[in-house]
Each structure stands twice: as structure tokens, then as C-alpha cells.
Scaffold this active site. Structure first.
Site, short mmCIF file in Angstrom:
data_model
loop_
_atom_site.label_atom_id
_atom_site.label_comp_id
_atom_site.label_asym_id
_atom_site.label_seq_id
_atom_site.Cartn_x
_atom_site.Cartn_y
_atom_site.Cartn_z
NE ARG A 61 5.84 -6.11 -12.41
CZ ARG A 61 6.57 -6.47 -11.35
NH1 ARG A 61 7.86 -6.74 -11.50
NH2 ARG A 61 6.05 -6.55 -10.16
CE1 TYR A 79 0.38 -9.30 -16.42
CE2 TYR A 79 2.61 -8.48 -16.07
CZ TYR A 79 1.29 -8.57 -15.67
OH TYR A 79 0.89 -7.92 -14.54
CE LYS A 132 4.41 -1.53 -13.21
NZ LYS A 132 4.13 -0.91 -11.92
CG HIS A 154 5.63 1.01 -8.37
ND1 HIS A 154 5.77 -0.22 -7.74
CD2 HIS A 154 4.55 0.86 -9.19
CE1 HIS A 154 4.85 -1.05 -8.16
NE2 HIS A 154 4.09 -0.43 -9.03
CB SER A 213 3.60 -5.33 -7.88
OG SER A 213 4.55 -4.56 -8.58
CB CYS A 267 1.19 -3.83 -1.81
SG CYS A 267 2.14 -5.35 -1.69
CG ASP A 300 1.37 1.05 -11.50
OD1 ASP A 300 1.47 0.41 -10.43
OD2 ASP A 300 2.05 0.78 -12.51
NE ARG A 306 -1.84 -6.85 -12.73
CZ ARG A 306 -1.25 -6.01 -11.88
NH1 ARG A 306 -1.51 -4.73 -11.89
NH2 ARG A 306 -0.39 -6.46 -10.99
N1 LIG Z 1 -6.31 -6.20 3.64
C1 LIG Z 1 -6.26 -5.25 2.73
N2 LIG Z 1 -6.06 -5.61 1.43
C2 LIG Z 1 -6.00 -4.62 0.53
C3 LIG Z 1 -6.14 -3.24 0.87
N3 LIG Z 1 -6.02 -2.51 -0.26
C4 LIG Z 1 -5.81 -3.39 -1.27
N4 LIG Z 1 -5.80 -4.66 -0.81
C5 LIG Z 1 -5.62 -5.91 -1.62
O1 LIG Z 1 -4.38 -5.84 -2.31
C6 LIG Z 1 -4.48 -6.48 -3.59
C7 LIG Z 1 -3.97 -5.64 -4.71
O2 LIG Z 1 -4.24 -4.30 -4.56
P1 LIG Z 1 -4.09 -3.22 -5.74
O3 LIG Z 1 -4.67 -1.94 -5.22
O4 LIG Z 1 -4.68 -3.74 -6.98
O5 LIG Z 1 -2.50 -3.18 -5.93
P2 LIG Z 1 -1.54 -2.16 -6.68
O6 LIG Z 1 -0.59 -1.68 -5.63
O7 LIG Z 1 -2.32 -1.15 -7.42
O8 LIG Z 1 -0.76 -3.15 -7.66
P3 LIG Z 1 0.04 -3.07 -9.05
O9 LIG Z 1 -0.94 -2.70 -10.12
O10 LIG Z 1 0.52 -4.48 -9.18
O11 LIG Z 1 1.19 -2.12 -8.94
C8 LIG Z 1 -5.94 -6.85 -3.76
O12 LIG Z 1 -6.08 -8.22 -3.48
C9 LIG Z 1 -6.64 -6.01 -2.74
O13 LIG Z 1 -7.84 -6.59 -2.34
C10 LIG Z 1 -6.36 -2.91 2.25
O14 LIG Z 1 -6.48 -1.76 2.64
N5 LIG Z 1 -6.41 -3.95 3.13
O1 LIG Z 2 3.61 -4.09 -14.43
C1 LIG Z 2 2.59 -4.76 -14.34
O2 LIG Z 2 2.40 -5.72 -15.09
C2 LIG Z 2 1.53 -4.41 -13.37
C3 LIG Z 2 1.99 -3.60 -12.25
O3 LIG Z 2 1.55 -2.47 -12.06
C4 LIG Z 2 3.02 -4.14 -11.36
O4 LIG Z 2 3.40 -5.30 -11.48
O5 LIG Z 2 3.47 -3.37 -10.48
MN LIG Z 3 2.62 -1.42 -10.41
#
Ligand SMILES: Nc1nc2c(ncn2[C@@H]2O[C@H](COP(=O)(O)OP(=O)(O)OP(=O)(O)O)[C@@H](O)[C@H]2O)c(=O)[nH]1
Ligand SMILES: O=C([O-])CC(=O)C(=O)O
Ligand SMILES: [Mn+2]
Length: 599
Positions: A87, A215, A224, A244, A266, A268, A295, A384
Site C-alpha cells: 500500500r 497491488y 481497504k 481493521h 497491518s 501484526c 482482516d 501475499r
Molecule cells: N512474534 C510473533 N510474531 C507473530 C505473531 N503472530 C503473527 N506474527 C508475525 O506477524 C507477521 C504478520 O502477521 P499476520 O497475521 O499475517 O498479519 P495481519 O495482521 O493479518 O496483517 P494484514 O493482512 O497486513 O492486515 C508474520 O511475520 C507473523 O509471523 C505472534 O504471536 N508472535
Molecule cells: O491492504 C492490504 O494490501 C493488505 C492488508 O491487509 C493490510 O495492509 O492491512
Molecule cells: Mn489489513
């Protein structure tokens, strides 16, 4: 052309009024076609045959690369332009008549300037290309909480992704005709020139214009742009929340299920928490976690005053790197087939590969070059997968309930290497809103720009709130009206680091230990100690059987650093003041109350 829309043309003048929405849709499509001058217009019906034809076309022109049919049936690799991988917050605008309505949290342009800028980019931009018209529904097709939109795009990759991420096609078009309203999204990949790229929102007109990026978050406009930026604006007017947040169900050994919504910025941890597999000990006792969404969450008070939530999406657009059999086996099972991978590496036998995957070796990197560790990771850090939620083994049987699921707890969290303990509970709703408003997190690869920089990301909505954050916090506060039975609010931090720079908490499946404590608090069973920042569990209040924690980990995860929090509260006060007189006094008062109790 779609039959329903074709019918509008055939209708006798006296019945044409019945199809006014579709008529105005058709007029808009005609206007866009006159501006962008595509070679052809294709109305998407969402059918398998349509998808097969699009995929074949993309395979022929190299947009999609077939992966190993035996190990990854029905799955494809897409390599984006190397400058178009995330993004672009600095190029994302909210165009409201008054600049103050967009707020200091958004880049602003007047609607007239925004349209002029975008229309000049769209002029003739689809020459020689097909223009696709995608009617879609965000949320279960029969849910009163769902909302529809139409995306016009010149990207077949966007069509294929929207087909997975939304309910797209005929049923959505019928709902649009019934409802009489829809969000208009116009997208073109343009020349993929970062200097000719804008993601622009016109919330007062329920309109989105996006140019110059293919993207996900910039181009799949249902996600989003619609389900967060435009929907947050609608939600404020209509008394609901567009957030979110992931949504999950936690089933205890007695078979009772509590639903939790959690906002993390994002990359996290939302996808990972939403698909959590209970750790050893919990599994045997019968604990289960059910996935509703990973999400986005739309929620509103039900007749009983509780907040009911739906996942407006039909698929997951998840971060690939770090996904492994150890961290997220449910995700790995979900993406075993029928998945579009974007910007991952490839193994010698045409399997997808990313950093953190348990086995396999990359031979090609995400750019398509021979893999060489000296050139950086094989997969882009924001690589992704796009996949249907129905393939997820933990997908809840209530995920598509039209009424949504009742939320027992709301969780806020960010990446905080220091200060913030593993978990604490807000003392009431107003405190909970302040905890959300004060959220901080280190930036990630999900957006272009520096990674690892701590910034305020209120409720994980910094890049996604379609209006002034001060008004958004006031909207959140307004749910505490004496009639609603509001969920408890918590804050978590899975990312606290030790002096050696390593994470102190094992995270992933073990996060259920923290969720169990929250449910215990909701039910009035679990203990905690009161501190100025909220109620914290002591070590013995969590089930930590089998978890190895060092002395440093115990102190930092469960301790409360008074001096550190004093400084944090000063910084939170400064942040709230950035929003000027529109910031609700209740949040200033709450900040002052906590700051005073720290002295
Ligand atoms: N240390 C740690 N890392 C974590 C944990 N949960 C997730 N991660 C790391 O955080 C990163 C992204 O996590 P996602 O669950 O894909 O993130 P999301 O919040 O769904 O992200 P968006 O799709 O961007 O909104 C990855 O590298 C994971 O390995 C956790 O409990 N501990
Ligand atoms: O919007 C995207 O491309 C992926 C996502 O979930 C974020 O960035 O929070
Ligand atoms: Mn997201």
C-alpha cells in the site's frame, strides 16, 4: 453484457423506474468507457467458466505462472512490478468538501481537484484493453449488515482476486437493484509508474478512484478502500463500526463459544490469531478456535444491545512470509490449493516458497531472478496469498450467519518492543476507547516506507479511517449510551523484546493462554491486579503450563513500569492535542485521570 442490465434497456418507459439503480450503474459504466476508451467491456458474472477464461488469458500473457499441479493444484504465481508491492499511504487521499472532515490522519484534496486529477489520468488509459465491471457484495449475500459495490477495472488479476475476496457477480447485482445503492470504484493499473499513482476516496459520493497500482490494498477496491475507508464514513452516519479487526470464536471444553474481535496493524498478527491452533494441553481438554475473519469486521448493536459482527470478506489476502507448519498450520492447509500467490519465491519443482517455510529451497526469487541470498529474501516481505475462506479448516460454521456473531471482547494490540506488557484490561468503555486511540506500533512491510518505526496507529485504522480521527473516537464513545451491552476491552503485545533483541513471548498458539484469561475476565472468574493503566494478570492468573519464560520475560511481560508509562501518557496527551478542538474532552479527561494516578 449482463442480462439484468440488458433488461434495463429493453424495459418500456413506464417500468424503467424500477431499474433506476441499474440504469444509473449502466450510465456510469458508459461514462467511464467514454473517458477510458477500452477496446471491450466485460460484465463479470463470477462464474467458473468466466474465471477459467480469464486465468487462461493471464497464463498466456505471463500475468499468472502455473505452480506444480500435484503439490499445489489450481494455484498460481503472480509477480508484480517490483515498485508495486505494498500500500502507498503517501499517495492515498480522502477528498471531503471540508478538509477538517478528513482530519490530520488523512491526506486531503478537494473533491473537485481530486476528480480533475484522477480523470486526467483515466483519459484513454484503457485503450486496447478490456474493461471489467465487477458487481460485488461485502458480507454474506443475505445479511442486512452487508453492503454492495461495483468495481470497474482493466486488470484481470484484480477480477480473479475480487472473485475470491468478495461475493461477486449476479447475486450482488440483484442485491444492488433491490437496495438502490452501491459504492462506485474505478481502477486502472495505468503504467505502474509510482509518479502517476493515486488512491483517492470521495466518501460523500461513495466513490473510489485508484490509478497506477495493481497491488491488493490499492487495487482490490472492496477491501481497504470500500470496506474500511468508505464504510467507516457510512458507519458513522448510520451508527455502526467498520474496523481493521479479525473475528474469532473460542470454544471452551464445555462447548460454549465466545467471539472476540481484535485490531492489530497491518502485518501484526491478525491472520495468525484468527487461525490459532490451541497449544498442547488445551487441545486435549477440548479447546477450539474458530475463524470468522482475518482482516475486517463490521459490527453493530443487535436488539439485545450486544455488538454483532460480520466479516465482509469471502477470502484471505494474507502475508506469506513467516507462515509455517509451526506458526500457522491452518493457513498452510488453507493455501494447499486454488490459491493465487503474489511475489513469493519458487522451488525447483515449481512450488511456492517464502522465508520461514519449513522445507524446500528457493531457486527463483520474487522478481523472477535466480535466487541468491546476497540479493535479499526469496519472497518479498509483503508477499501475499489470496484464497477462499471456505478452504480454512477452522472456518466457523457461523462465519456466514446473516445476523453476525455477538462480540464478548475487543482486543487492541501493536508491535511494541518495549514498555507495553503482554496484556491488560481497560476499566470501562471510555478507557477502552483511549487505549485504542493511543495504540502505537512499529511500521511493517505492508506499506511502502521505513520498517520498524514506532508510530501511533489508533485502533489499527491510521491508514484506513475515512474521516477525522477525533470524530471517529467520538463515534466510538457514543456506543456507551446506557442501552448497549458493550464488550470488555483489552490490549495485548505479542512483540515485547528482551535485552538480546529476541521476542520474550512464544506467541502464536500460546496466545490462547491470554485469550482464556480474557474470557475468564468476561465471565467474572479470572483474577488480576489493578494498576493505573488497567487490570494486569499476575503470572499465576494465566495457565502457563509447559511455557518456558526467563526471569526477564516474566518481569517484562507481567510487570508495569511506572516511569515508562508516565512518559507514554505525556506522549499520548500530545498526540490527542494534535487533533485540536474536535478531540472529545472525555479522552483528554481519561488521559489526565491516568496520568494523575501515575504520580
Ligand atoms: N512474534 C510473533 N510474531 C507473530 C505473531 N503472530 C503473527 N506474527 C508475525 O506477524 C507477521 C504478520 O502477521 P499476520 O497475521 O499475517 O498479519 P495481519 O495482521 O493479518 O496483517 P494484514 O493482512 O497486513 O492486515 C508474520 O511475520 C507473523 O509471523 C505472534 O504471536 N508472535
Ligand atoms: O491492504 C492490504 O494490501 C493488505 C492488508 O491487509 C493490510 O495492509 O492491512
Ligand atoms: Mn489489513
Amino acid at each position: 453484457m449482463n442480462a439484468l442490465v440488458q433488461d434495463v434497456d429493453k424495459r418500456a418507459p413506464e417500468v424503467q423506474g424500477r431499474g433506476t439503480t441499474l440504469e444509473s450503474l449502466k450510465q456510469w459504466v458508459d461514462q467511464v468507457a467514454a473517458l477510458a476508451r477500452p477496446a471491450a467491456i466485460h460484465w463479470c458474472d463470477g462464474s467458473d467458466a468466466e474465471n477459467a477464461a480469464l486465468v487462461a488469458k493471464m497464463e498466456a500473457d505471463g500475468t499468472l505462472i502455473r505452480l506444480n499441479e500435484e503439490t499445489n493444484p489450481g494455484s498460481w504465481l503472480h509477480r508484480s512490478h517490483p515498485d508495486d508491492v505494498a500500500r502507498v499511504e503517501h499517495l492515498t487521499f480522502v477528498c471531503t468538501s471540508e478538509q477538517d472532515d478528513a482530519g490530520p490522519n488523512n491526506h486531503w484534496m478537494s473533491p473537485a481537484d481530486g476528480h480533475a486529477q484522477m480523470d486526467s489520468l483515466f483519459e484513454g488509459c484503457m485503450e486496447g484493453r478490456t474493461m471489467y465491471v465487477i458487481p460485488y457484495c461485502m458480507g454474506p449475500i443475505d445479511s442486512p449488515i452487508s453492503r454492495c459495490g461495483v468495481e470497474i477495472t482493466d486488470s484481470p488479476y484484480v477480477v480473479a482476486n475480487m472473485r475470491i475476496m468478495t461475493r461477486m457477480g449476479e447475486a450482488a447485482l440483484q442485491r444492488i437493484e433491490r437496495e438502490g445503492t452501491f459504492v462506485r470504484g474505478l481502477h486502472s493499473t495505468g503504467e505502474l509508474d509510482p509518479n502517476r499513482r493515486f488512491i483517492m476516496h470521495f466518501p460523500e459520493e461513495l466513490t473510489i478512484k485508484s490509478y497506477g497500482s495493481g497491488y491488493g490494498g490499492n487495487a482490490l477496491l472492496g477491501k481497504k478502500c470500500h470496506a474500511l475507508r468508505i464504510a467507516s464514513h457510512q458507519a458513522r452516519q448510520e451508527g455502526w463500526l467498520a474496523e481493521h479487526m479479525l473475528i474469532l470464536g473460542i470454544e471452551n471444553p464445555q462447548g460454549e463459544t465466545h467471539y472476540v474481535a481484535a485490531a492489530f496493524p497491518s502485518a501484526c498478527g491478525k491472520t495468525n490469531l484468527a487461525m490459532l491452533i490451541p497449544p498442547e494441553g488445551y487441545r486435549e481438554k477440548g479447546w477450539k478456535v474458530w475463524t470468522i475473519g482475518d482482516d475486517i469486521c463490521w459490527m453493530r448493536p443487535g436488539p439485545d444491545g450486544r455488538l454483532y459482527a460480520i466479516n465482509p470478506e469471502a477470502g484471505f489476502f494474507g502475508v506469506a512470509p513467516g507462515t509455517s507448519a509451526k506458526s500457522n498450520p491452518n493457513a498452510l492447509a488453507t493455501i494447499a490449493k486454488n490459491t493465487i500467490f503474489t511475489n513469493v519465491g519458487v522451488t525447483a519443482d515449481d512450488g511456492p516458497w517464502w522465508e520461514g517455510l519449513d522445507d524446500g529451497q528457493p531457486v527463483t526469487d520474487w522478481r523472477g531472478n535466480a535466487y541468491d541470498a546476497a540479493n535479499g529474501p526469496a519472497a518479498h516481505p509483503n508477499a501475499r496469498f489470496t484464497v477462499s475462506a471456505k478452504q480454512c479448516p477452522s472456518y466457523s460454521e457461523h462465519a456466514e450467519d446473516p445476523t453476525g456473531v455477538p462480540i464478548s471482547a475487543i482486543v487492541f494490540g501493536g508491535r511494541r518492543a518495549s514498555l507495553v506488557p503482554l496484556v491488560f484490561e481497560a476499566r470501562d468503555w471510555t478507557h477502552g476507547v483511549l487505549v485504542g486511540a493511543a495504540m502505537g506500533s512499529e511500521t511493517t512491510a505492508a506499506a511502502t516506507g521505513a520498517v520498524g518505526v514506532m508510530r501511533r496507529d489508533p485502533m489499527a485504522m491510521k491508514p484506513f479511517c475515512g474521516y477525522n480521527f477525533a470524530d471517529y473516537f467520538a463515534h466510538w464513545l457514543s456506543f456507551d449510551n446506557g442501552r448497549n451491552k458493550l464488550p470488555k476491552v483489552f490490549h495485548v503485545n505479542w512483540f515485547r523484546k528482551g535485552d538480546d533483541g529476541k521476542f520474550l513471548w512464544p506467541g502464536f498458539g500460546d496466545n490462547l493462554r491470554v485469550l482464556e484469561w480474557m474470557i475468564g475476565r468476561v465471565e467474572g472468574r479470572a483474577d488480576a491486579v489493578e494498576t493505573p493503566i488497567g487490570a494486569l494478570p499476575r503470572e499465576q492468573d494465566l495457565d502457563l503450563e509447559g511455557v518456558q519464560l526467563s526471569g526477564e520475560a516474566r518481569e517484562k511481560l507481567f510487570g508495569f513500569d511506572r516511569d515508562g508509562w508516565r512518559a507514554e501518557l505525556v506522549s499520548i496527551g500530545d498526540y490527542l492535542r494534535e487533533y485540536g478542538p474536535r478531540m472529545p474532552q472525555a479522552l483528554h479527561d481519561e488521559q489526565a485521570r491516568i496520568a494523575a494516578s501515575l504520580d
